[in-house]
Design an enzyme around this catalytic site. Structure first.
Site, PDB file in Angstrom:
ATOM      1  N   TYR A 102      50.521   2.068   2.725  1.00 38.97           N
ATOM      2  CA  TYR A 102      52.025   1.240   2.788  1.00 38.97           C
ATOM      3  C   TYR A 102      52.236   0.179   3.245  1.00 38.97           C
ATOM      4  CZ  TYR A 102      54.158   5.240  -0.070  1.00 38.97           C
ATOM      5  OH  TYR A 102      54.340   6.222  -0.414  1.00 38.97           O
ATOM      6  N   GLU A 200      42.306  31.671   3.826  1.00 37.10           N
ATOM      7  CA  GLU A 200      42.383  30.423   3.015  1.00 37.10           C
ATOM      8  C   GLU A 200      43.525  30.249   2.101  1.00 37.10           C
ATOM      9  OE1 GLU A 200      40.865  30.499  -0.962  1.00 37.10           O
ATOM     10  OE2 GLU A 200      41.847  28.336  -2.318  1.00 37.10           O
ATOM     11  N   ASP A 252      39.337  33.261  -1.350  1.00 37.40           N
ATOM     12  CA  ASP A 252      39.946  34.162  -2.873  1.00 37.40           C
ATOM     13  C   ASP A 252      38.406  33.561  -3.417  1.00 37.40           C
ATOM     14  OD1 ASP A 252      42.573  34.122  -3.471  1.00 37.40           O
ATOM     15  OD2 ASP A 252      42.328  31.729  -4.262  1.00 37.40           O
TER      16      ASP A 252
END
Lengths: 368, 828
Positions: A102, A200, A252
């Protein structure tokens, strides 16, 4: 890279940045086209470093020159960013990557503004590589990732408001201790842990906490929160090396999760220049493995096209070039399925803590 | 009336690629004039003549008038100055066309304006406008039929003091012009013609009318055309004072002639013999081609004669046979006579029946005559006509006896696939029988084919096999090739002219003959410069490109295609491109969809040339496409001459012409893109580099670096800077002094960063006081402010050069010429 000696940090960082600015100055003064040379940041240019057991950039470099408009623009942004960082270090202030993005809007040349945050993040990484200083040293922070640690561990954090001693079970709520962006301001005081378990997903982390897995097994549970932030990887590395604890990664069973493991264990392609600092080569993959999908007959989703592409791309990835990984990935391509960690709940809420993890940890010799 | 119904079917989209339409129409009209009134004929066929609607009729009348005027002026070497006036009256429109042409002699006026097809130019081989349409008389007729008023004509011929004025009507029963008023008048013009016509009309075809006028000025930049019609008045000044080279009439080429005109030419020629006729009235027919054509004609008229080889190489039978028929001659001479004939005929026989020499009757006759002469010379014995005839007959009969062997060998050779011996033998035997009762074994190609078919059919039945079409054809050709053209005399011109079958046989022979292409120097395209100038006069564009092809041939007519493109500027880029079509310098404004020029434009992949196009349609972009075909005979799709027919040869040339122009456009677009890209880069870089330098300077706390060198490099420019040599290091300095031969205090540094090759900038420095020394290759001149030193170094890519100078420290001003400004960076 001297990361432990905080007192010299700012001087070093500033000097490195000034060096770079000096190079640009010399190039202009001698009539050359300004340029900056960087290692090529692709998976074809990472090599295994035998000494540190992690993957680092190879010899291939690419040159960023001001010969084209886009090249010139990148170097202009680099010049403005350098200028900003030098000042920031000098004034001992800090800012986040997003603030930098920004802030560029306020610079007096329109060409200097970043059009995406990805650009500013990349540029800061470029500057790290070229200057040999980490962004933490020039006081650039990422946004807090919200990743946490929970387990039998006592630390001391050096905050801007003084030192705090925190026990990561007793002094924190169920959410755990939030990992600060600069982990090198954290000191490990004491611990009663057997191993570190990186998880995770939030759902699985909460399940482990609720089932008291940290207590029962002496586990320090690090919540990765998806692709782990640098601070998360750094703290994992320090837990491993300083406390000499074994590390397991629990994710996963899909290609994206394997990459999470890879960035913890071997280093990420984007920040391979920091692999020695961030990667934990000792970390081992617990699961869920494609083999487990078959073995436990877990509920699955079919692999999407992008999943298949990602898996195939992993077969070319030097980080996955081991017999075990190849076998698992090929098995997954064959069965065409993927599974989430929480799919284990199909066998009951306690299955993961009572059966799956103890079995896997035992198989892997992580339990003493 | 019959020809009317077949001819006047009202379908004006009939394909007529041979251009036969106009000439056949001329004949049909001539025939029509005998049977019905010309008015009725006109009425029935008006849509084919371009008079199908009131709006169209007006355009056609203007076109006929203007085309006439342009042709007349050009022929007389006058720069055309033509005015067209159209005014709307109470009952009809009045059209006035006036030109500055050579004028028409009074006694020719009725013929020029009042007789349809006067001086019919329909089979004239010349690139002219008059080729298109029935001429101004059709407009006169239309005017008279719709308004009832006569045409008013004024014409003043060159060199005459007064003009001739008349009113003219066509007697439609007789197709004869009638003058109703005829007088000498004063006229302000030196020469020229004015025609005034009243007609039923309207201006609904305004767009076509204006296009016709405007495009005329594009394709005829040497003409000045003014137009004064309802709502529009303008004058198109000439863009060029040069008349197009005069087009010459050429003789027709045998490959391009049609049967009607050929018949007419035969009827009107002064030649007596066909060879004289062919040689004098056609182009590209010399003695050899004339013989070839006439041989073909003989083959068609008389058939070819069978020629056979001897089967028995032993000459005794032949000698005996000849001796038998020769009576009352001394035995020695008789034997010599017979032996010599046998010698000649059998020489070379005995080899393969394929290569053995064959003789037709007339060839044997010649040999016998020659032998008679030589034996007579040697022995004094005369062998008269009767003896010769008898000897010829028996000798040839001897050869012809073995024709089956010849035929079998030829058939075997011609049908490599068929190796069934019995079949071949049967076929040869039957084929040989067909010749049995034929005088001299003569057969035309058709008869021979019939022989082969019959022999083959029978053989098929007998042997239960098939002899295919190709085999039959090959056998026919093989035998035909071995037959001999007979030496009979061809009919004389007169006899041919009266017999349509003979004309048609002659035409076929002419088309078959192998001839050189017709000459093309009779054509006058506008030319690349002319096309560009024409487009420039009408369109404000950024690029004008043109491509004129070299001559090519369709049928027997030479033609040239050319194309032009106006690109960019004020041409609308969001519309489909405009295609301006021209034939023999006449704009085509109707039926664009039917025209080969449009078809070809659509089939080109314009995306390759950086225009957008959906497949098979007219592309979009800021382009006006000019397409022009000139020819001694333009094939149109219909009598109204609106669209060029799709003749493959012409389409291909049009495509090549367009592609050539399009390539030029493409490279222009590419370099314009490049320039724009460069400009964009320059603007951005000029903004970025100084900011970069300032930021770096403020970060490092060092002085702001000079960025001129880096800028020049990035922009691939030629950089010219001036440096005082006191800032040089020792090595550089001594090197510079060595090279210069004097102790230069100033060096003009030239660095070529261009990546596209060598540059030759002209570098000038202006100094106040005369320089003490200048280097080799520099020139000096004095101007008001001081002295100018000029170098023109040649400097290749990435090379640096130092131009030495002693200036006593006075201020040096630098200027660089000879390169585009944007390619040079001058740093003081």
């Amino acid at each position: 890279m001297s990361v432990d000696d905080n007192t010299n940090d700012s001087n070093d960082a500033q000097a490195a940045l000034m060096d770079l600015a000096d190079q640009f100055h010399t190039q202009l003064a001698t009539g050359e086209i300004p340029k900056m040379e960087l290692p090529t940041r692709t998976k074809s240019n990472i090599v295994f470093d035998e000494d540190s057991d992690v993957w680092v950039y190879g010899d291939r470099t690419s040159t960023r020159t001001a010969n084209s408009v886009s090249g010139a623009r990148k170097l202009l942004r680099a010049a403005y960013t350098l200028n900003f960082l030098v000042q920031q270090v000098e004034e001992d202030r800090s800012s986040t990557l997003r603030e930098l993005y920004y802030l560029s809007e306020s610079w007096d040349n329109d060409h200097a503004a970043f059009s995406k945050q990805g650009q500013s993040n990349n540029l800061v990484e470029d500057l790290e590589i070229v200057s040999g200083v980490t962004r933490e040293q020039f006081n650039m922070r990422p946004e807090e990732s919200g990743a946490t640690v929970l387990g039998p561990l006592e630390i001391r954090e050096e905050t801007r408001r003084g030192e705090r001693d925190i026990h990561c079970q007793k002094d924190v709520g169920e959410g755990g201790y939030q990992i600060p962006s600069d982990v090198d301001h954290v000191e490990f005081l004491d611990h009663d842990a057997e191993f570190v378990l990186c998880v995770e997903t939030g759902g699985m982390r909460d399940r482990l906490v609720e089932n008291g897995f940290d207590d029962d097994y002496g586990a320090i549970i690090v919540h990765l929160k998806g692709q782990p932030a640098r601070a998360t990887r750094r703290i994992t590395k320090r837990l491993c090396t300083e406390l000499e604890l074994p590390v397991g990664v629990f994710t996963d069973a899909d290609p994206w999760s394997y990459r999470i493991h890879a960035s913890v264990a071997y280093g990420s392609i984007k920040s391979a220049h920091l692999s020695e600092h961030l990667a934990t080569p000792e970390a081992r993959y617990i699961g869920i493995r494609p083999e487990d999908i078959v073995q436990y007959d877990l509920p699955t989703d079919p692999l999407s096209d992008s999943d298949i592409n990602a898996l195939e791309s992993e077969l070319d990835d030097p980080r996955f070039d081991s017999g075990e990984w190849r076998e698992q990935i090929e098995l997954q391509l064959e069965v065409g399925k993927k599974a989430e960690q929480q799919a284990l709940a199909s066998r009951g809420l306690d299955f993961v803590t009572d059966t799956y993890l103890p079995t896997r940890l035992d198989e892997m010799d992580l339990l003493s | 009336m019959n020809q009317q119904t077949t001819f006047g079917n009202g379908d004006d989209s009939v394909e007529d690629p041979d251009g036969e339409g106009v000439s056949s129409m001329a004949e049909e009209m001539a025939a029509a004039q005998r049977s019905i009134s010309v008015a009725e004929f006109f009425e029935r066929n008006k849509q084919m003549l371009g008079f199908d609607s009131r709006s169209r009729s007006l355009v056609t009348a203007v076109k006929e008038g203007v085309d006439n005027s342009l042709d007349a002026a050009e022929e007389a070497g006058i720069l055309p100055d033509i005015s067209v006036e159209i005014s709307e009256g109470d009952d009809f429109y009045t059209l006035v066309i006036e030109d500055n042409g050579p004028g028409i002699l009074p006694d020719q006026i009725p013929n020029v304006f009042g007789q349809l097809l006067y001086g019919s130019r329909f089979h004239v081989r010349e690139q002219n406008r008059g080729q298109q349409g029935l001429g101004i008389s059709a407009a006169v007729l239309y005017s008279q039929l719709t308004s009832g008023n006569p045409a008013r004509i004024i014409s003043k011929s060159i060199g005459h003091d007064t003009a001739h004025r008349c009113e003219l009507m066509i007697n439609t029963d007789e197709n004869e012009p009638q003058l109703s008023s005829d007088e000498e008048v004063e006229w302000e013009r030196d020469h020229g013609t004015r025609i005034e016509l009243d007609m039923e009309a309207n201006m609904r075809a305004r767009q076509q009318m204006l296009s016709y006028i405007r495009y005329n000025s594009i394709v005829n930049p040497h003409a000045r055309i003014s137009y004064d019609g309802p709502k529009n008045t303008f004058t198109l000044e000439r863009a060029s004072d040069e008349l197009p080279p005069e087009t010459e009439e050429i003789l027709p080429h045998p490959h391009g002639i049609q049967i009607g005109p050929l018949q007419k030419m035969l009827a009107s020629t002064d030649s007596y013999s066909l060879s004289g006729f062919l040689g004098s009235e056609f182009s590209r027919v010399g003695e050899k081609s004339s013989t070839a054509i006439l041989d073909g004609f003989r083959d068609r008229l008389f058939g070819r004669a069978g020629a056979w080889s001897a089967t028995d190489t032993n000459d005794s039978a032949l000698i005996d046979a000849i001796e038998d028929v020769v009576a009352n001659k001394p035995p020695g001479a008789k034997l010599t006579f017979a032996e010599q004939i046998a010698d000649r005929l059998l020489d070379g026989s005995g080899a393969s029946p394929l290569t053995a020499p064959r003789y037709a009757t007339h060839e044997v006759r010649e040999i016998v005559a020659e032998v008679s002469e030589s034996v007579e010379e040697d022995t004094g014995t005369v062998f008269g006509e009767t003896v010769q005839r008898k000897a010829t007959k028996v000798a040839w009969a001897n050869l012809a006896e073995g024709r089956e062997t010849d035929l079998r060998a030829l058939a075997d050779e011609a049908t490599s696939a068929q190796k069934n011996g019995d079949l071949l033998t049967g076929l040869a035997q039957r084929l040989s029988n067909k010749f049995k009762d034929v005088d001299e074994h003569r057969a035309t190609h058709d008869t021979l084919r019939d022989f082969v078919d019959r022999a083959a059919d029978t053989t098929e039945t007998r042997t239960d096999t098939t002899i295919g079409e190709t085999a039959r054809e090959n056998i026919t050709e093989a035998v035909w090739d071995e037959m001999r053209t007979v030496p009979d005399d061809v009919p004389k011109v007169k006899a041919v002219a009266d017999d349509r079958d003979l004309v048609s046989a002659l035409l076929a022979s002419m088309r078959e003959a192998d001839l050189i292409s017709p000459p093309s120097d009779c054509l006058s395209p506008v030319g690349e410069e002319g096309v560009k100038a024409g487009l420039k006069s009408e369109y404000d564009a950024e690029l004008y490109a043109a491509n004129t092809r070299s001559a090519s041939v369709h049928g027997g007519d030479p033609f040239i295609a050319e194309a032009g493109i106006a690109y960019g500027g004020e041409i609308d880029e969001n519309e489909q491109i405009d295609i301006l079509r021209f034939a023999n310098r006449v704009p085509l404004v109707y039926q664009p969809g039917a025209c080969a020029m449009t078809t070809v434009t659509k089939r080109i992949q314009w995306r390759n040339y950086k225009l957008s196009q959906s497949d098979g349609s007219i592309p979009k972009g800021p382009v006006v496409l000019f397409v022009h075909v000139v020819s001694t005979n333009i094939p149109f799709t219909s009598e109204s001459k609106d669209a060029v027919a799709s003749v493959p040869e012409i389409e291909d040339e049009i495509e090549q012409a367009i592609r050539g122009a399009a390539r030029k456009m493409k490279s222009h677009i590419k370099s314009a893109d490049k320039r724009r890209e460069r400009q964009r880069k320059e603007t951005a870089i000029a903004d970025i580099f100084p900011a970069f330098a300032s930021k770096i300077a403020s970060t490092t706390g060092r002085e702001k670096p000079d960025i001129a060198d880096s800028l020049a490099r990035v922009m691939n420019n030629v950089l010219v800077t001036q440096r005082k040599t006191d800032s040089f290091d020792e090595d550089t300095l001594s090197e510079l002094h060595d090279e210069a031969g004097f102790k230069a205090d100033t060096s003009i540094e030239v660095w070529n960063f261009a990546n596209d090759g060598t540059s030759s900038p002209e570098i000038t420095v202006t100094v106040k006081d005369e320089p003490e020394e200048i280097g080799d290759g520099a020139t000096i001149s004095e101007n008001g402010d001081g002295y100018e030193v000029t170098w023109t170094p040649t400097i290749s890519s990435d090379e640096r050069m130092r131009l030495p100078l002693i200036t006593d420290g006075s201020r040096v001003e630098l200027a660089v010429d000879g390169l585009p400004d944007e390619r040079v960076t001058v740093a003081p």
